[in-house]
Design a protein around this motif. Structure first.
Motif, PDB file in Angstrom:
ATOM      1  N   ALA A 153      35.186  22.708  42.756  1.00  0.00           N
ATOM      2  CA  ALA A 153      34.388  23.567  43.127  1.00  0.00           C
ATOM      3  C   ALA A 153      35.464  24.484  41.345  1.00  0.00           C
ATOM      4  O   ALA A 153      36.218  24.867  40.788  1.00  0.00           O
ATOM      5  N   PRO A 154      34.577  25.625  40.880  1.00  0.00           N
ATOM      6  CA  PRO A 154      34.024  27.017  40.060  1.00  0.00           C
ATOM      7  C   PRO A 154      35.933  26.954  40.678  1.00  0.00           C
ATOM      8  O   PRO A 154      36.385  27.964  41.794  1.00  0.00           O
ATOM      9  N   ILE A 155      36.787  27.709  39.512  1.00  0.00           N
ATOM     10  CA  ILE A 155      38.251  28.746  40.141  1.00  0.00           C
ATOM     11  C   ILE A 155      37.400  29.890  39.692  1.00  0.00           C
ATOM     12  O   ILE A 155      37.153  30.583  39.072  1.00  0.00           O
ATOM     13  N   MET A 156      37.883  30.404  41.306  1.00  0.00           N
ATOM     14  CA  MET A 156      37.712  32.175  41.658  1.00  0.00           C
ATOM     15  C   MET A 156      38.808  32.498  41.848  1.00  0.00           C
ATOM     16  O   MET A 156      39.941  32.406  42.083  1.00  0.00           O
ATOM     17  N   GLU A 157      39.212  33.428  40.861  1.00  0.00           N
ATOM     18  CA  GLU A 157      40.281  34.206  40.032  1.00  0.00           C
ATOM     19  C   GLU A 157      40.421  35.797  40.927  1.00  0.00           C
ATOM     20  O   GLU A 157      40.445  36.341  39.202  1.00  0.00           O
ATOM     21  N   LEU A 158      39.412  36.031  41.815  1.00  0.00           N
ATOM     22  CA  LEU A 158      38.896  37.102  42.230  1.00  0.00           C
ATOM     23  C   LEU A 158      39.213  37.364  43.545  1.00  0.00           C
ATOM     24  O   LEU A 158      39.447  37.034  44.692  1.00  0.00           O
ATOM     25  N   SER A 159      40.456  38.164  44.070  1.00  0.00           N
ATOM     26  CA  SER A 159      40.392  39.075  45.002  1.00  0.00           C
ATOM     27  C   SER A 159      40.360  40.186  46.327  1.00  0.00           C
ATOM     28  O   SER A 159      39.530  41.020  45.187  1.00  0.00           O
ATOM     29  N   SER A 160      40.272  39.974  47.054  1.00  0.00           N
ATOM     30  CA  SER A 160      39.977  41.308  47.784  1.00  0.00           C
ATOM     31  C   SER A 160      40.944  41.924  47.575  1.00  0.00           C
ATOM     32  O   SER A 160      40.426  43.802  47.553  1.00  0.00           O
ATOM     33  N   THR A 161      41.702  41.558  47.624  1.00  0.00           N
ATOM     34  CA  THR A 161      43.091  43.151  47.128  1.00  0.00           C
ATOM     35  C   THR A 161      42.574  44.002  45.880  1.00  0.00           C
ATOM     36  O   THR A 161      42.738  45.076  46.100  1.00  0.00           O
ATOM     37  N   PHE A 162      42.976  43.088  44.817  1.00  0.00           N
ATOM     38  CA  PHE A 162      42.129  43.497  43.596  1.00  0.00           C
ATOM     39  C   PHE A 162      40.939  44.538  43.446  1.00  0.00           C
ATOM     40  O   PHE A 162      40.975  45.509  43.287  1.00  0.00           O
ATOM     41  N   ILE A 163      39.931  44.162  44.407  1.00  0.00           N
ATOM     42  CA  ILE A 163      38.440  44.793  44.691  1.00  0.00           C
ATOM     43  C   ILE A 163      38.929  45.802  45.498  1.00  0.00           C
ATOM     44  O   ILE A 163      38.355  47.015  45.138  1.00  0.00           O
ATOM     45  N   ARG A 164      39.774  45.995  46.764  1.00  0.00           N
ATOM     46  CA  ARG A 164      39.798  47.139  47.687  1.00  0.00           C
ATOM     47  C   ARG A 164      40.930  47.893  46.159  1.00  0.00           C
ATOM     48  O   ARG A 164      40.552  49.581  46.535  1.00  0.00           O
ATOM     49  N   GLU A 165      42.125  47.669  45.598  1.00  0.00           N
ATOM     50  CA  GLU A 165      42.041  48.651  44.712  1.00  0.00           C
ATOM     51  C   GLU A 165      41.652  49.532  43.747  1.00  0.00           C
ATOM     52  O   GLU A 165      42.210  50.707  43.250  1.00  0.00           O
ATOM     53  N   GLU A 166      40.496  48.432  43.370  1.00  0.00           N
ATOM     54  CA  GLU A 166      39.783  49.217  41.941  1.00  0.00           C
ATOM     55  C   GLU A 166      38.797  50.009  42.071  1.00  0.00           C
ATOM     56  O   GLU A 166      37.907  51.374  42.069  1.00  0.00           O
ATOM     57  N   ILE A 167      38.523  49.747  43.759  1.00  0.00           N
ATOM     58  CA  ILE A 167      37.534  50.877  44.736  1.00  0.00           C
ATOM     59  C   ILE A 167      38.063  52.006  45.219  1.00  0.00           C
ATOM     60  O   ILE A 167      37.616  53.103  44.878  1.00  0.00           O
ATOM     61  N   LYS A 168      39.769  52.148  45.610  1.00  0.00           N
ATOM     62  CA  LYS A 168      40.198  53.043  45.785  1.00  0.00           C
ATOM     63  C   LYS A 168      40.600  53.889  43.979  1.00  0.00           C
ATOM     64  O   LYS A 168      40.540  55.558  44.476  1.00  0.00           O
ATOM     65  N   ALA A 169      40.584  53.232  43.034  1.00  0.00           N
ATOM     66  CA  ALA A 169      40.798  54.006  41.659  1.00  0.00           C
ATOM     67  C   ALA A 169      39.147  54.338  41.559  1.00  0.00           C
ATOM     68  O   ALA A 169      39.265  55.181  40.761  1.00  0.00           O
ATOM     69  N   GLY A 170      38.107  54.665  42.114  1.00  0.00           N
ATOM     70  CA  GLY A 170      36.883  54.996  41.492  1.00  0.00           C
ATOM     71  C   GLY A 170      35.960  54.069  40.452  1.00  0.00           C
ATOM     72  O   GLY A 170      35.083  54.169  39.896  1.00  0.00           O
TER      73      GLY A 170
END
Length: 193
Positions: A153-170
């Protein structure tokens, strides 16, 4: 019917999860992929972890347009702390005609030998492993195992933690989420504090 079980908190579900699940649905012998939403442990309260039902709703929104992908809340009703072997046993009793397999990242396979009753899991279930960019070695006993299938499968280096941190940072993370999930998170003001 052969069902792949993809376990996670999905806090939130993102395009990486969907890409891997859809790839398995299209490129393996699995008929369906069930996203098993892991409930919040009563022993480990994490303030960043959304309520079980809210996370289930996001998985529902993300998968509803895919015929082979389904949300699954089976673990919400099981005694906590819960182990994968218990979930598999319960599902097998509830759906005796189904064959259940596990879906996990290569990083999880490295610690699989520490799971409760891992030998029993391997005896009765296949494991589909998707690649991750990670260090460390998989236990030798899992190399060339007849029940373990490495999926390209494609290697997906995207994490929910990163997304939450980005949302918090606006910051704008809209491309990383299924559209309906992005709208739901935005509407509910999740992860902003």
């Amino acid at each position: 019917m052969k069902v792949g079980l993809y376990f996670g908190t999905f806090n939130p579900i993102h395009i990486g999860h969907l890409t891997i699940a859809n790839h398995l649905a299209e490129h393996s012998d699995l008929d369906q992929i069930w996203f098993v939403v892991t409930p919040q442990s009563p022993f480990k309260k994490k303030s960043s972890l959304l309520d079980d039902r809210q996370r289930y709703e996001m998985v529902y929104l993300a998968t509803k347009d895919y015929l082979k992908l389904r949300p699954c809340d089976i673990e919400f009703g099981l005694k906590q702390p819960n182990y994968t072997i218990d979930t598999l046993t319960y599902l097998q009793e509830k759906h005796p005609d189904y064959e259940f397999a596990l879906i996990m990242g290569e990083d999880n396979l490295k610690s699989f030998h520490k799971w409760k009753n891992y030998e029993l899991i391997l005896e009765n279930h296949s494991i589909y492993v998707y690649p991750r960019l990670s260090d460390g070695k998989v236990e030798k006993k899992f190399n060339n195992h007849s029940k373990i299938f490495n999926i390209s499968a494609p290697i997906m280096e995207l994490s929910s933690t990163f997304i939450r941190e980005e949302i918090k940072a606006g910051r704008n993370i809209r491309p990383m989420l299924p559209d309906k999930v992005w709208h739901y998170i935005d509407e509910m003001n999740f992860y902003k504090h």
